[in-house]
Design an enzyme around this catalytic site. Sequence first.
Site, PDB file in Angstrom:
ATOM      1  N   ARG A 112      -0.758  -9.342  12.980  1.00 19.35           N
ATOM      2  CA  ARG A 112      -1.568  -8.303  12.233  1.00 19.35           C
ATOM      3  C   ARG A 112      -2.235  -8.940  10.765  1.00 19.35           C
ATOM      4  NH1 ARG A 112       3.964  -5.317  11.053  1.00 19.35           N
ATOM      5  NH2 ARG A 112       3.092  -4.299   9.517  1.00 19.35           N
ATOM      6  N   ARG A 144      10.976  -1.283  10.468  1.00 22.32           N
ATOM      7  CA  ARG A 144       9.852  -0.848  11.228  1.00 22.32           C
ATOM      8  C   ARG A 144       9.794  -1.960  12.575  1.00 22.32           C
ATOM      9  NH1 ARG A 144       4.458   0.078   8.228  1.00 22.32           N
ATOM     10  NH2 ARG A 144       3.332  -0.902  10.040  1.00 22.32           N
ATOM     11  N   LYS A 149       0.666  -1.136   0.115  1.00 27.60           N
ATOM     12  CA  LYS A 149       0.032   0.093  -0.052  1.00 27.60           C
ATOM     13  C   LYS A 149       0.824   1.149   0.048  1.00 27.60           C
ATOM     14  CE  LYS A 149      -2.515  -0.849   3.792  1.00 27.60           C
ATOM     15  NZ  LYS A 149      -1.799  -2.157   4.101  1.00 27.60           N
ATOM     16  N   ARG A 179     -10.130   0.483   8.556  1.00 29.82           N
ATOM     17  CA  ARG A 179      -9.498  -0.951   8.917  1.00 29.82           C
ATOM     18  C   ARG A 179     -10.644  -1.690   9.412  1.00 29.82           C
ATOM     19  NH1 ARG A 179      -3.819   0.414   8.946  1.00 29.82           N
ATOM     20  NH2 ARG A 179      -2.488  -1.227   8.981  1.00 29.82           N
ATOM     21  N   ARG A 230      11.167  -5.801   4.368  1.00 33.76           N
ATOM     22  CA  ARG A 230      10.663  -4.505   3.967  1.00 33.76           C
ATOM     23  C   ARG A 230      11.727  -3.453   4.816  1.00 33.76           C
ATOM     24  NH1 ARG A 230       4.882  -2.237   4.935  1.00 33.76           N
ATOM     25  NH2 ARG A 230       4.864  -2.971   6.804  1.00 33.76           N
TER      26      ARG A 230
HETATM   27  P1  AMP Z   1       0.299   0.600   8.971  1.00 34.47           P
HETATM   28  O1  AMP Z   1       1.312   1.397   8.952  1.00 34.47           O
HETATM   29  O2  AMP Z   1      -0.952   0.984   8.011  1.00 34.47           O
HETATM   30  O3  AMP Z   1       0.644  -0.991   8.592  1.00 34.47           O
HETATM   31  O4  AMP Z   1      -0.192   0.571  10.608  1.00 34.47           O
HETATM   32  C1  AMP Z   1       0.658   0.190  11.600  1.00 34.47           C
HETATM   33  C2  AMP Z   1      -0.099   0.036  12.753  1.00 34.47           C
HETATM   34  O5  AMP Z   1      -0.947   1.225  13.320  1.00 34.47           O
HETATM   35  C3  AMP Z   1      -1.205  -0.968  12.698  1.00 34.47           C
HETATM   36  O6  AMP Z   1      -0.790  -2.192  13.038  1.00 34.47           O
HETATM   37  C4  AMP Z   1      -2.219  -0.548  13.858  1.00 34.47           C
HETATM   38  O7  AMP Z   1      -1.823  -0.948  15.073  1.00 34.47           O
HETATM   39  C5  AMP Z   1      -2.008   0.962  13.733  1.00 34.47           C
HETATM   40  N1  AMP Z   1      -3.197   1.609  12.689  1.00 34.47           N
HETATM   41  C6  AMP Z   1      -2.839   2.151  11.611  1.00 34.47           C
HETATM   42  N2  AMP Z   1      -3.979   2.646  10.933  1.00 34.47           N
HETATM   43  C7  AMP Z   1      -5.142   2.094  12.042  1.00 34.47           C
HETATM   44  C8  AMP Z   1      -6.519   2.079  11.706  1.00 34.47           C
HETATM   45  N3  AMP Z   1      -7.216   2.601  10.539  1.00 34.47           N
HETATM   46  N4  AMP Z   1      -7.307   1.480  12.659  1.00 34.47           N
HETATM   47  C9  AMP Z   1      -6.465   1.125  13.917  1.00 34.47           C
HETATM   48  N5  AMP Z   1      -5.207   0.868  13.899  1.00 34.47           N
HETATM   49  C10 AMP Z   1      -4.487   1.442  13.079  1.00 34.47           C
END
Ligand code: AMP
Length: 218
Positions: free
Chosen positions: A174, A163, A16, A91, A130
């Site tokens: 996840r 990360r 993404k 999400r 990554r």
């Molecule tokens: P990402 O960078 O999108 O993979 O997000 C990393 C982490 O941030 C996720 O594993 C969640 O813990 C939190 N997170 C990001 N976006 C959301 C969302 N829309 N709802 C809930 N948690 C989120």
Amino acid sequence: MTQRNVILLGGPGAGKGTQAARIVADYELPHISTGEMLRAAVARGTEMGREAQKYMESGSLVPDEVVIGVVRERLAEPDAGEGFLLDGFPRTVPQAEALDATLAEAGRAITHVVLIDVPAEELVQRIAGRRTCAACGKIYNIAFDPPKAGGVCDVDGGELTQRADDNEETVRNRIAVYEEQTAPLVGYYESKGVLESAFGGGKRPDEVYEQVRGILAS
Ligand code: AMP
């Protein structure tokens, strides 16, 4: 021009962020990544960041009311008025419903939901490789999309970092969270007639982007 109010949907590691960087450059849309906004809050040590960190470290979702509040505020900023790209939000179904309600108040709606479809077993592999530039945020994959010179960013020579939540145990959680809480959004947006899929399995970022452009052209 008609507005592009776009959501990028896909499992962790589906690509993404990589696709988002290309879309926002080509279509001049603000990039709204809740993951990046939350990581910034964690780095600043704000109250919200300290609260969110607990969930992020284990690979769980931050509570809906927290992320919905963050996105509502961000969408109210002037640059989001003509279109936007949401990456990592919504999400959950309640997040999607809150987003629809917020947009409807302004007479707007989601125009495109782009699902980047990658098989779960490939997601684990991709996340392990990554790396992100500490300076500019550009995303690489040491196996599939490596930098030209080992270990540093092609653009600015910045250090490539992993990360904190990209370790194998967290990744499995996840992916499970994605299947349970986020995958139902596929049906949610299908029923609204705005969902299109790009196949990412075994594909290079360029090949996925070709499909994404085709979707956004419609
Ligand atoms: P990402 O960078 O999108 O993979 O997000 C990393 C982490 O941030 C996720 O594993 C969640 O813990 C939190 N997170 C990001 N976006 C959301 C969302 N829309 N709802 C809930 N948690 C989120």
